[in-house]
Design an enzyme around this catalytic site. Structure first.
Site, short mmCIF file in Angstrom:
data_model
loop_
_atom_site.label_atom_id
_atom_site.label_comp_id
_atom_site.label_asym_id
_atom_site.label_seq_id
_atom_site.Cartn_x
_atom_site.Cartn_y
_atom_site.Cartn_z
N SER A 87 1.72 -0.70 -0.02
CA SER A 87 1.31 0.69 -0.05
C SER A 87 1.75 1.38 1.25
O SER A 87 2.94 1.40 1.57
CB SER A 87 -0.20 0.78 -0.29
OG SER A 87 -0.58 2.07 -0.69
N ASP A 178 -11.56 9.51 11.90
CA ASP A 178 -11.11 10.85 12.32
C ASP A 178 -9.59 10.90 12.40
O ASP A 178 -8.96 11.85 11.92
CB ASP A 178 -11.71 11.20 13.69
CG ASP A 178 -13.21 11.43 13.63
OD1 ASP A 178 -13.75 11.61 12.52
OD2 ASP A 178 -13.84 11.41 14.72
N HIS A 237 -2.62 -1.22 -8.56
CA HIS A 237 -2.06 -0.97 -7.23
C HIS A 237 -2.32 -2.13 -6.26
O HIS A 237 -1.47 -2.45 -5.45
CB HIS A 237 -2.64 0.33 -6.68
CG HIS A 237 -2.07 0.72 -5.36
ND1 HIS A 237 -0.71 0.84 -5.14
CD2 HIS A 237 -2.67 1.03 -4.17
CE1 HIS A 237 -0.50 1.21 -3.87
NE2 HIS A 237 -1.66 1.32 -3.28
#
Length: 262
Positions: A87, A178, A237
């Site tokens: 990925s 974040d 996936h």
């Protein structure tokens, strides 16, 4: 500035295999595969920046993550390696291969194409933020918080691999959430580079995944012209977790077919 990546080095001889996880994953997700592969060769599994036990840092551009990986190879005195990426990690290794093909013995790309993707992780980020604010005392509480936004239990179990105990005994996320959210638009982009990677390449895709569709193949072959495409028909996936034996067999067959098999 590069980040000094945390890694698992299984030792061994010959050309190393470096394993790079996907978004919100870590080297820990690959431990069972590493145990199998280390019988044949040196295996190094990495934590990308803002993931696993690696430092948190601003910037999730593929150039930056490829630089981190090259710096790790230099630190470990690895001149050339087989690179396996799943990925997002697949885009990292493609980026590295396009920039420094002399460092890449072969490329194994798991269920990703070198194209830009649409945004699709809003619910996942919302669930992780809910865990962050909810300060769960145990994994059952963490799962309940995640379930407010993420319906699929398998996805929640995967996300829960990012939980660790904090100093107060509660559970916290070890992700640089974040930084990952701020860098998410870059993560969705195609891996950078002008040149194709002409070296030996295996692309594995899940037959039940929409990440490498047939209409993406022309673009894939333009970047990876030597790619051998293998489809694990019943996998999605997370094909390495859903079909681990078939995944390992495909990787082993590919590596053993190379001139410098070891």
């Amino acid at each position: 500035m590069t980040v000094e990546l945390n890694h698992l080095d299984a030792g061994g001889s010959g050309t190393p295999l470096i394993v790079v996880h996907g978004l919100l994953g870590s080297a820990d997700n690959w431990r069972s595969h590493v145990k199998q592969w280390q019988a044949e060769r040196r295996v190094v599994a990495v934590d990308l920046r803002n993931h696993g036990r690696s430092p948190h840092a601003d910037g999730m551009r593929y150039e930056e993550m490829a630089d981190d990986l090259l710096a790790l190879m230099d630190r470990l005195d690895i001149g050339r390696a087989h690179l396996l990426g799943h990925s997002m990690g697949g885009k990292v290794v493609i980026s590295l291969a396009r920039r420094a093909p002399e460092r890449v013995a072969s490329l194994i790309v798991a269920d990703i194409a070198p194209v830009a993707y649409g945004h699709g992780h809003d619910a996942v980020f919302a669930g992780l933020r809910r865990v962050q604010s909810g300060q769960p005392a145990n994994r059952r509480e963490a799962d309940a918080l995640l379930a407010e936004h993420v319906e699929d239990r398998a996805t929640r179990l995967f996300l829960a691999t990012n939980l660790e105990r904090d100093d107060s005994g509660g559970l916290t996320l070890r992700l640089g959430l974040d930084q990952i959210e701020a860098g998410y638009p870059d993560i969705m982009q195609a891996p950078p580079g002008e040149a194709a990677f002409e070296g030996p390449t295996l692309v594995l895709r899940g037959g039940r995944s929409a990440y490498v569709t047939d209409d993406m193949l022309p673009g894939l072959y333009a970047v990876l012209p030597q790619a051998q495409l293998v489809t694990l028909e019943t996998a999605g996936h997370w094909l390495h977790a859903e079909q681990p034996e078939a995944f390992q067999a495909a990787v082993n067959d590919f590596l053993s077919s190379l001139p410098d098999a070891h």
